[in-house]
Design a protein around this motif. Sequence first.
Motif, PDB file in Angstrom:
ATOM      1  N   VAL A 122       0.713  -1.263   0.134  1.00 49.31           N
ATOM      2  CA  VAL A 122      -0.392   0.210  -0.225  1.00 49.31           C
ATOM      3  C   VAL A 122       0.708   1.411  -0.181  1.00 49.31           C
ATOM      4  N   VAL A 123       0.568   2.141  -0.509  1.00 47.80           N
ATOM      5  CA  VAL A 123       1.584   3.594  -0.799  1.00 47.80           C
ATOM      6  C   VAL A 123       0.926   5.080  -1.039  1.00 47.80           C
ATOM      7  N   ALA A 124      -0.509   4.489  -0.848  1.00 50.55           N
ATOM      8  CA  ALA A 124      -1.284   5.662  -0.535  1.00 50.55           C
ATOM      9  C   ALA A 124      -2.672   5.161  -0.148  1.00 50.55           C
ATOM     10  N   LYS A 125      -3.432   5.411   0.408  1.00 47.16           N
ATOM     11  CA  LYS A 125      -4.334   5.486   0.995  1.00 47.16           C
ATOM     12  C   LYS A 125      -5.231   6.654   1.604  1.00 47.16           C
ATOM     13  N   THR A 126      -6.978   6.734   1.810  1.00 47.41           N
ATOM     14  CA  THR A 126      -7.231   7.925   2.416  1.00 47.41           C
ATOM     15  C   THR A 126      -7.602   7.467   3.829  1.00 47.41           C
ATOM     16  N   PRO A 127      -8.230   8.699   4.608  1.00 53.30           N
ATOM     17  CA  PRO A 127      -8.829   8.781   5.958  1.00 53.30           C
ATOM     18  C   PRO A 127      -9.775   7.630   6.029  1.00 53.30           C
ATOM     19  N   GLU A 128     -10.230   6.554   6.472  1.00 52.27           N
ATOM     20  CA  GLU A 128     -11.704   6.097   7.119  1.00 52.27           C
ATOM     21  C   GLU A 128     -12.678   6.847   6.574  1.00 52.27           C
ATOM     22  N   GLY A 129     -12.639   8.025   6.598  1.00 56.20           N
ATOM     23  CA  GLY A 129     -14.241   8.874   6.350  1.00 56.20           C
ATOM     24  C   GLY A 129     -13.811   9.214   4.822  1.00 56.20           C
ATOM     25  N   GLY A 130     -13.146   8.967   4.408  1.00 56.19           N
ATOM     26  CA  GLY A 130     -12.547   9.362   3.023  1.00 56.19           C
ATOM     27  C   GLY A 130     -12.129  10.932   1.888  1.00 56.19           C
ATOM     28  N   LEU A 131     -11.916  11.323   1.198  1.00 55.61           N
ATOM     29  CA  LEU A 131     -11.324  13.116   1.459  1.00 55.61           C
ATOM     30  C   LEU A 131     -12.090  13.542   0.158  1.00 55.61           C
ATOM     31  N   GLN A 132     -12.295  14.934   0.455  1.00 60.36           N
ATOM     32  CA  GLN A 132     -13.572  15.959  -0.157  1.00 60.36           C
ATOM     33  C   GLN A 132     -12.065  16.165  -1.120  1.00 60.36           C
ATOM     34  N   PHE A 133     -12.613  17.000  -3.398  1.00 65.02           N
ATOM     35  CA  PHE A 133     -11.492  17.217  -2.955  1.00 65.02           C
ATOM     36  C   PHE A 133     -12.617  17.756  -4.912  1.00 65.02           C
ATOM     37  N   TYR A 134     -12.271  19.155  -5.907  1.00 69.62           N
ATOM     38  CA  TYR A 134     -12.435  19.275  -6.868  1.00 69.62           C
ATOM     39  C   TYR A 134     -12.082  17.932  -7.748  1.00 69.62           C
ATOM     40  N   VAL A 135     -12.777  17.527  -8.855  1.00 78.43           N
ATOM     41  CA  VAL A 135     -11.619  16.652  -9.905  1.00 78.43           C
ATOM     42  C   VAL A 135     -11.340  16.870 -10.278  1.00 78.43           C
ATOM     43  N   SER A 136     -10.803  18.639 -11.093  1.00 70.42           N
ATOM     44  CA  SER A 136     -10.689  18.949 -11.960  1.00 70.42           C
ATOM     45  C   SER A 136      -9.026  19.320 -11.422  1.00 70.42           C
ATOM     46  N   GLN A 137      -8.707  19.458  -9.815  1.00 71.74           N
ATOM     47  CA  GLN A 137      -7.508  18.847  -9.362  1.00 71.74           C
ATOM     48  C   GLN A 137      -6.580  18.543  -9.579  1.00 71.74           C
ATOM     49  N   GLU A 138      -6.290  16.888 -10.455  1.00 78.73           N
ATOM     50  CA  GLU A 138      -6.235  16.007 -10.531  1.00 78.73           C
ATOM     51  C   GLU A 138      -5.362  15.815  -9.561  1.00 78.73           C
ATOM     52  N   HIS A 139      -5.827  15.197  -8.080  1.00 79.30           N
ATOM     53  CA  HIS A 139      -5.777  14.875  -6.805  1.00 79.30           C
ATOM     54  C   HIS A 139      -4.635  13.587  -7.517  1.00 79.30           C
ATOM     55  N   LEU A 140      -3.594  13.184  -6.862  1.00 76.73           N
ATOM     56  CA  LEU A 140      -3.282  11.973  -6.607  1.00 76.73           C
ATOM     57  C   LEU A 140      -2.289  11.086  -7.710  1.00 76.73           C
ATOM     58  N   CYS A 141      -2.846  11.295  -8.886  1.00 77.33           N
ATOM     59  CA  CYS A 141      -1.854  10.977 -10.651  1.00 77.33           C
ATOM     60  C   CYS A 141      -2.817  10.912 -11.029  1.00 77.33           C
ATOM     61  N   PRO A 142      -2.227  11.569 -12.198  1.00 72.17           N
ATOM     62  CA  PRO A 142      -3.281  11.911 -13.734  1.00 72.17           C
ATOM     63  C   PRO A 142      -4.513  10.842 -14.466  1.00 72.17           C
ATOM     64  N   ALA A 143      -4.676   9.679 -13.493  1.00 75.28           N
ATOM     65  CA  ALA A 143      -5.317   8.862 -13.555  1.00 75.28           C
ATOM     66  C   ALA A 143      -6.433   8.731 -13.134  1.00 75.28           C
ATOM     67  N   LEU A 144      -6.414   8.773 -11.722  1.00 76.35           N
ATOM     68  CA  LEU A 144      -7.799  10.039 -11.186  1.00 76.35           C
ATOM     69  C   LEU A 144      -8.744  10.878 -11.461  1.00 76.35           C
ATOM     70  N   PRO A 145      -8.868  12.120 -11.896  1.00 73.55           N
ATOM     71  CA  PRO A 145      -9.680  12.607 -12.549  1.00 73.55           C
ATOM     72  C   PRO A 145     -10.463  11.938 -13.281  1.00 73.55           C
ATOM     73  N   ARG A 146      -9.683  11.276 -14.348  1.00 74.63           N
ATOM     74  CA  ARG A 146      -9.603  10.975 -15.829  1.00 74.63           C
ATOM     75  C   ARG A 146     -10.867   9.142 -15.588  1.00 74.63           C
ATOM     76  N   VAL A 147     -10.548   8.694 -13.862  1.00 72.31           N
ATOM     77  CA  VAL A 147     -12.145   7.692 -13.758  1.00 72.31           C
ATOM     78  C   VAL A 147     -12.509   8.269 -13.220  1.00 72.31           C
ATOM     79  N   LEU A 148     -12.639   8.951 -12.114  1.00 74.21           N
ATOM     80  CA  LEU A 148     -13.644   9.639 -11.781  1.00 74.21           C
ATOM     81  C   LEU A 148     -14.838  10.452 -12.556  1.00 74.21           C
ATOM     82  N   LYS A 149     -13.975  10.454 -13.235  1.00 72.89           N
ATOM     83  CA  LYS A 149     -15.444  11.369 -14.476  1.00 72.89           C
ATOM     84  C   LYS A 149     -16.513  10.448 -15.039  1.00 72.89           C
ATOM     85  N   THR A 150     -16.189   9.188 -15.199  1.00 75.66           N
ATOM     86  CA  THR A 150     -16.560   7.871 -15.449  1.00 75.66           C
ATOM     87  C   THR A 150     -17.208   7.052 -14.758  1.00 75.66           C
TER      88      THR A 150
END
Length: 569
Positions: A195-223
């Motif tokens: 495991v190389v990254a993990k959110t808190p148990e309650g999750g993490l809040q951010f905007y899709v356009s902020q490209e959080h974590l890595c380039p793949a994550l916003p692409r996945v979230l938009k689907t």
Amino acid sequence: MHRSRITLSSAIAAREARDSDEEEEPGEVIESAPPLQVGEERVVNAFLKKKLLKPGSGWETPVFEDEVTVQYEGLLLDGTNSDSSKEKGQLLTYRLGQDEVASGLDQGILTMKKGEMALFTLPSSVRYVNPGAQSVSSISICQFKVELVSWLTVVDICKDRGIIKKVLSSGDDMQTGDLDEVKVKYELRLLDGTVVAKTPEGGLQFYVSQEHLCPALPRVLKTMKKGEKATVTVQPQYAFGENGREAENGFPAIPTNSELIIDLELLSLNPVLDVTGDLKVLKKILKVGEGIRKPNDGEVVWVRYTAMLEDGKIFERKGFDEVPFEFVIDEEQVISGLDRAVATMLRGELSQVTIKPEYGFRNEVKQGDMVVPAGSTLLYEVELVNFTKEKETCEMNGHEKIEFAERMKKAGNDLYKIGKFQRAAKKYDKAIDFVNEVESFESGEKKLVKTLRVSCWLNHAACSLKLNDFHRAIMLCSKVLDIEFCNVKALYRRAQAHIEAADLDLAKLDIQKALESDPENREVMSLQKTLNQRQLENNKRDAKIYANMFEGMRKDTDVAPKKLKVDKA
């Protein structure tokens, strides 16, 4: 309550379901065959037959690329069992489209519902793969008894197998967009399970356009849809690539060119709407409203709102007393950004609206005991309590439509007199909407409707001239002239638009026609002088251009004999 600040880069409408980017090819419409009954057999295609043994549940069926889990049994020509997943003591899970059991069998599984059992008949010589032994042979297996236990939807997000999303559980109907604020829960792993990254148990809040974590994550979230769970396989080019990532937040480093696995859940989302289309008024929905109808221009709305600066300092609160704050949409009774945002809201909706200075206060303004600095970005938390509901066009009789159109025309005239040309044009447009279909009125009303339409078109054309929208002015005057081909006012205004658009010949035709109908019209005669002056200026300019052109040509012809003399010498 603290709200995170909106800093977004682009607007996008809600996406459709997973294959929205693939357009349906035009072709003949084929009616669906009636569903198979138990014991009934049907030809699936040229080489495959299907006999239903047990019906499935629901209506969905898998598609190519989906990961199916099946129980199967292969039968020889004499009916004896040749291969069976039951005998191996395990179900077979594989990706559709690879023909991992037998050539063409996947085409039959595409027709199955969850829990369904069917007998498929294939040609006697087929390419057969023994899933256990990974061997390939052509033997006389001609039937497969298959039960579709389950399947997982698999999406190749970038169409290059760089990001593969496997849907573990589907969400609701709320689709994620580029601007939305999301709350997610994820765990990022290497292929060896580290495991190389993990959110808190309650999750993490951010905007899709902020490209959080890595380039793949916003692409996945938009689907994804709200509540959806998925496992995502990410190739290095969409993860951390050749650079990798150093150890951070107590998690180990990510080596270069690492393929990653993300266990992802979209816990919630707050849809964000680009109200003005230029990212200068953004509305984030905090609580969804009721119904589908939103306030129209001219309707009264009742709201509660808290207005603050970006640093959270409140400078105004309205509607929290006994009676909510009341204003009329599109009457400039509140700042433009708030007005336009409320016009997109449903009854009962609560939203946070971010307003740039262009739609708020350009200059320094005193609000109560506080001064709002010039150029401030404003935050409004606003609730639409209620609004009046005017009758729709289809609910009115002819008299009511005419009465409403007259009221809109008068409102437009009042706005025109004080220089509010854009808003006046909208009033004339709305009036036209209610009297556009002349055929729907009784014979005694048609003459009045015709006069009303002509008047609104002409007034709208006058607004367009003031707004330098000459193409629209020409179009509106042409509508009038289609009905009254010698309407002097329409000819005059169209000629004005043609002159400003530098179509002097067309302007001349309109002026001549207007003077034929009304030779003593002073406005038209004045416009004719303007046209003549403009033509004279154009002629002088053209003469100067041609003179310079001929002068250049003369110099070129003078150079040639001189060059010839030099050559002879």
